[in-house]
Design a protein around this motif. Structure first.
Motif, PDB file in Angstrom:
ATOM      1  N   TYR A 104       0.852  -1.181   0.000  1.00 25.27           N
ATOM      2  CA  TYR A 104       0.000   0.000   0.000  1.00 25.27           C
ATOM      3  C   TYR A 104       0.896   1.242   0.000  1.00 25.27           C
ATOM      4  CZ  TYR A 104       0.840   1.339   4.861  1.00 25.27           C
ATOM      5  OH  TYR A 104       1.428   1.761   6.020  1.00 25.27           O
ATOM      6  N   ASP A 105       0.260   2.403  -0.028  1.00 28.05           N
ATOM      7  CA  ASP A 105       0.980   3.673  -0.038  1.00 28.05           C
ATOM      8  C   ASP A 105       1.881   3.781  -1.263  1.00 28.05           C
ATOM      9  OD1 ASP A 105       1.508   6.178   1.009  1.00 28.05           O
ATOM     10  OD2 ASP A 105       3.207   5.501   2.210  1.00 28.05           O
ATOM     11  N   ILE A 106       1.363   3.325  -2.398  1.00 16.89           N
ATOM     12  CA  ILE A 106       2.130   3.356  -3.640  1.00 16.89           C
ATOM     13  C   ILE A 106       1.154   3.395  -4.809  1.00 16.89           C
ATOM     14  CG2 ILE A 106       2.257   0.832  -3.843  1.00 16.89           C
ATOM     15  CD1 ILE A 106       5.071   1.175  -4.984  1.00 16.89           C
ATOM     16  N   ILE A 107       1.554   4.063  -5.878  1.00 15.50           N
ATOM     17  CA  ILE A 107       0.751   4.120  -7.096  1.00 15.50           C
ATOM     18  C   ILE A 107       1.632   3.672  -8.257  1.00 15.50           C
ATOM     19  CG2 ILE A 107      -0.542   5.589  -8.682  1.00 15.50           C
ATOM     20  CD1 ILE A 107      -1.199   7.404  -6.353  1.00 15.50           C
ATOM     21  N   THR A 108       1.183   2.673  -8.999  1.00 17.95           N
ATOM     22  CA  THR A 108       1.944   2.145 -10.128  1.00 17.95           C
ATOM     23  C   THR A 108       1.006   1.934 -11.313  1.00 17.95           C
ATOM     24  OG1 THR A 108       1.564  -0.189  -9.619  1.00 17.95           O
ATOM     25  CG2 THR A 108       3.394   0.889  -8.472  1.00 17.95           C
ATOM     26  N   VAL A 109       1.586   1.550 -12.449  1.00 20.75           N
ATOM     27  CA  VAL A 109       0.774   1.281 -13.640  1.00 20.75           C
ATOM     28  C   VAL A 109      -0.032  -0.006 -13.467  1.00 20.75           C
ATOM     29  CG1 VAL A 109       2.329   2.514 -15.178  1.00 20.75           C
ATOM     30  CG2 VAL A 109       2.697   0.079 -14.766  1.00 20.75           C
ATOM     31  N   CYS A 110       0.413  -0.881 -12.590  1.00 22.01           N
ATOM     32  CA  CYS A 110      -0.336  -2.095 -12.273  1.00 22.01           C
ATOM     33  C   CYS A 110      -1.110  -1.834 -10.981  1.00 22.01           C
ATOM     34  CB  CYS A 110       0.595  -3.293 -12.086  1.00 22.01           C
ATOM     35  SG  CYS A 110       1.698  -3.602 -13.489  1.00 22.01           S
ATOM     36  N   ILE A 111      -2.402  -1.981 -11.004  1.00 19.46           N
ATOM     37  CA  ILE A 111      -3.225  -1.520  -9.881  1.00 19.46           C
ATOM     38  C   ILE A 111      -3.488  -2.596  -8.840  1.00 19.46           C
ATOM     39  CG2 ILE A 111      -4.352   0.240 -11.277  1.00 19.46           C
ATOM     40  CD1 ILE A 111      -6.741  -1.655 -11.546  1.00 19.46           C
ATOM     41  N   GLN A 112      -2.920  -3.792  -9.000  1.00 22.04           N
ATOM     42  CA  GLN A 112      -3.140  -4.864  -8.043  1.00 22.04           C
ATOM     43  C   GLN A 112      -1.871  -5.076  -7.215  1.00 22.04           C
ATOM     44  OE1 GLN A 112      -4.260  -7.937 -10.826  1.00 22.04           O
ATOM     45  NE2 GLN A 112      -6.439  -7.613 -10.440  1.00 22.04           N
ATOM     46  N   TYR A 113      -2.041  -5.165  -5.884  1.00 19.23           N
ATOM     47  CA  TYR A 113      -0.888  -5.177  -4.997  1.00 19.23           C
ATOM     48  C   TYR A 113      -0.883  -6.327  -3.992  1.00 19.23           C
ATOM     49  CZ  TYR A 113      -0.777  -0.426  -6.843  1.00 19.23           C
ATOM     50  OH  TYR A 113      -0.759   0.660  -7.675  1.00 19.23           O
ATOM     51  N   VAL A 114      -1.775  -7.292  -4.140  1.00 18.75           N
ATOM     52  CA  VAL A 114      -1.825  -8.431  -3.222  1.00 18.75           C
ATOM     53  C   VAL A 114      -0.866  -9.514  -3.699  1.00 18.75           C
ATOM     54  CG1 VAL A 114      -3.289 -10.243  -2.241  1.00 18.75           C
ATOM     55  CG2 VAL A 114      -4.197  -7.927  -2.542  1.00 18.75           C
ATOM     56  N   TRP A 115      -0.070 -10.022  -2.762  1.00 21.11           N
ATOM     57  CA  TRP A 115       0.891 -11.063  -3.107  1.00 21.11           C
ATOM     58  C   TRP A 115       0.188 -12.336  -3.574  1.00 21.11           C
ATOM     59  CZ3 TRP A 115       5.716 -11.530   0.509  1.00 21.11           C
ATOM     60  CH2 TRP A 115       6.250 -10.258   0.731  1.00 21.11           C
ATOM     61  N   GLN A 116       0.804 -12.999  -4.542  1.00 20.31           N
ATOM     62  CA  GLN A 116       0.334 -14.314  -4.951  1.00 20.31           C
ATOM     63  C   GLN A 116       1.511 -15.118  -5.486  1.00 20.31           C
ATOM     64  OE1 GLN A 116      -2.645 -13.714  -7.975  1.00 20.31           O
ATOM     65  NE2 GLN A 116      -1.167 -13.217  -9.570  1.00 20.31           N
ATOM     66  N   LEU A 117       1.412 -16.421  -5.340  1.00 19.58           N
ATOM     67  CA  LEU A 117       2.460 -17.314  -5.840  1.00 19.58           C
ATOM     68  C   LEU A 117       2.177 -17.636  -7.297  1.00 19.58           C
ATOM     69  CD1 LEU A 117       4.967 -19.063  -5.186  1.00 19.58           C
ATOM     70  CD2 LEU A 117       3.377 -20.932  -4.718  1.00 19.58           C
ATOM     71  N   GLY A 118       3.179 -17.395  -8.161  1.00 18.32           N
ATOM     72  CA  GLY A 118       3.019 -17.653  -9.574  1.00 18.32           C
ATOM     73  C   GLY A 118       3.198 -19.127  -9.919  1.00 18.32           C
ATOM     74  N   ASP A 119       2.864 -19.454 -11.157  1.00 14.88           N
ATOM     75  CA  ASP A 119       3.038 -20.819 -11.659  1.00 14.88           C
ATOM     76  C   ASP A 119       4.518 -21.111 -11.906  1.00 14.88           C
ATOM     77  OD1 ASP A 119       0.284 -21.296 -11.675  1.00 14.88           O
ATOM     78  OD2 ASP A 119       0.058 -20.429 -13.676  1.00 14.88           O
ATOM     79  N   PRO A 120       4.902 -22.394 -11.985  1.00 10.26           N
ATOM     80  CA  PRO A 120       6.297 -22.727 -12.288  1.00 10.26           C
ATOM     81  C   PRO A 120       6.738 -22.112 -13.615  1.00 10.26           C
ATOM     82  CG  PRO A 120       5.100 -24.661 -11.531  1.00 10.26           C
ATOM     83  CD  PRO A 120       4.085 -23.587 -11.728  1.00 10.26           C
ATOM     84  N   VAL A 121       7.976 -21.631 -13.646  1.00 10.27           N
ATOM     85  CA  VAL A 121       8.503 -20.946 -14.826  1.00 10.27           C
ATOM     86  C   VAL A 121       9.458 -21.853 -15.589  1.00 10.27           C
ATOM     87  CG1 VAL A 121       9.860 -18.994 -15.652  1.00 10.27           C
ATOM     88  CG2 VAL A 121       8.263 -18.688 -13.741  1.00 10.27           C
ATOM     89  N   GLY A 122       9.128 -22.133 -16.845  1.00 13.22           N
ATOM     90  CA  GLY A 122      10.032 -22.837 -17.746  1.00 13.22           C
ATOM     91  C   GLY A 122      10.596 -24.129 -17.203  1.00 13.22           C
ATOM     92  N   ASP A 123      11.787 -24.459 -17.666  1.00 15.73           N
ATOM     93  CA  ASP A 123      12.451 -25.692 -17.253  1.00 15.73           C
ATOM     94  C   ASP A 123      12.926 -25.635 -15.806  1.00 15.73           C
ATOM     95  OD1 ASP A 123      12.098 -26.714 -19.799  1.00 15.73           O
ATOM     96  OD2 ASP A 123      14.068 -26.045 -20.510  1.00 15.73           O
ATOM     97  N   SER A 124      13.146 -24.419 -15.299  1.00 11.23           N
ATOM     98  CA  SER A 124      13.645 -24.292 -13.927  1.00 11.23           C
ATOM     99  C   SER A 124      12.586 -24.684 -12.903  1.00 11.23           C
ATOM    100  CB  SER A 124      14.090 -22.851 -13.665  1.00 11.23           C
ATOM    101  OG  SER A 124      12.976 -21.975 -13.622  1.00 11.23           O
ATOM    102  N   GLY A 125      11.319 -24.474 -13.249  1.00  9.81           N
ATOM    103  CA  GLY A 125      10.250 -24.773 -12.310  1.00  9.81           C
ATOM    104  C   GLY A 125      10.160 -23.805 -11.146  1.00  9.81           C
ATOM    105  N   LEU A 126      10.937 -22.710 -11.206  1.00 10.83           N
ATOM    106  CA  LEU A 126      10.915 -21.737 -10.116  1.00 10.83           C
ATOM    107  C   LEU A 126       9.556 -21.051 -10.045  1.00 10.83           C
ATOM    108  CD1 LEU A 126      14.433 -20.083 -10.560  1.00 10.83           C
ATOM    109  CD2 LEU A 126      13.740 -21.774  -8.840  1.00 10.83           C
ATOM    110  N   ARG A 127       9.139 -20.747  -8.823  1.00 13.50           N
ATOM    111  CA  ARG A 127       7.859 -20.078  -8.612  1.00 13.50           C
ATOM    112  C   ARG A 127       8.100 -18.777  -7.855  1.00 13.50           C
ATOM    113  NH1 ARG A 127       3.129 -24.302  -7.185  1.00 13.50           N
ATOM    114  NH2 ARG A 127       1.959 -22.459  -7.842  1.00 13.50           N
ATOM    115  N   TYR A 128       7.759 -17.679  -8.504  1.00 17.57           N
ATOM    116  CA  TYR A 128       8.021 -16.358  -7.964  1.00 17.57           C
ATOM    117  C   TYR A 128       6.757 -15.771  -7.337  1.00 17.57           C
ATOM    118  CZ  TYR A 128      12.189 -16.674 -10.920  1.00 17.57           C
ATOM    119  OH  TYR A 128      13.357 -17.080 -11.515  1.00 17.57           O
TER     120      TYR A 128
END
Length: 203
Positions: A104-128
């Protein structure tokens, strides 16, 4: 009046009764001043180990959503967050309980600020961790937006993804750590937890 009653009944099916009873007896999480964390206050998430980066903030990679990262400079406290426990009646933030984390206390071009776990990325399978969610009721489709604050074995705190808001879901569980890529310190699932403490933002 029938629609709200139906909505409440559906919500209850996704919150185990054991979870609600446990939150009532869980110990609160404390800030650096020894005060319990509360939903109405803002906090900086800062590293216990100093000299190796600063607080938690947003990183724009050219498109929405933003990534959640650790600031490179120790003097950078990052962006403050609010914690929202799964039980909205909680007056403090309980330990080991599902919660939403929102910048909070921030304004950006992306208006959503709630944390979420992303899907696995590529061959690494890392989740950001990204800041692409919105505050919503606990349910199967929002399970990736629920985190926990746990005790670290060395006596401080760590952030964990292992939601229990959905009885039928089988989410991956793990500590939130720092995943370095070049000069960027992304937050994501890691075998090495990011040891943190919390500093209340002054009004």
């Amino acid at each position: 009046m029938k629609l709200p009653i139906l909505t409440i009944s559906l919500l209850v099916t996704f919150i185990p009764l054991s979870l609600l009873s446990n939150t009532a007896t869980s110990s609160p999480v404390y800030d650096i001043d020894g005060e319990p964390l509360t939903p109405e206050r803002g906090y900086y998430i800062l590293p216990v180990i100093r000299g190796n980066g600063g607080g938690v903030k947003l990183y724009y990679n050219g498109s929405c959503p933003y990534y959640v990262v650790q600031a490179n400079l120790e003097v950078d406290n990052g962006v403050p967050v609010h914690f929202y426990p799964v039980n909205p009646d909680e007056e403090t933030i309980p330990l080991s309980t599902d919660l939403n984390i929102e910048f909070y206390d921030i304004i950006t071009v992306c208006i959503q600020y709630v944390w979420q776990l992303g899907d696995p990325v590529g061959d690494s399978g890392l989740r950001y961790i990204t800041a692409g969610g919105v505050l919503e009721n606990p349910a199967e489709e929002t399970v990736n937006r629920w985190f926990k604050i746990e005790n670290h074995p060395d006596g401080d705190y760590k952030l964990v993804f292992c939601p229990t808001v959905c009885e039928t879901c089988r989410p991956v569980c793990g500590d939130i750590g720092v995943l370095r890529q070049g000069n960027t310190r992304f937050l994501g699932l890691s075998g090495k937890p990011f040891r943190v403490f919390f500093v209340r933002k002054e009004d």
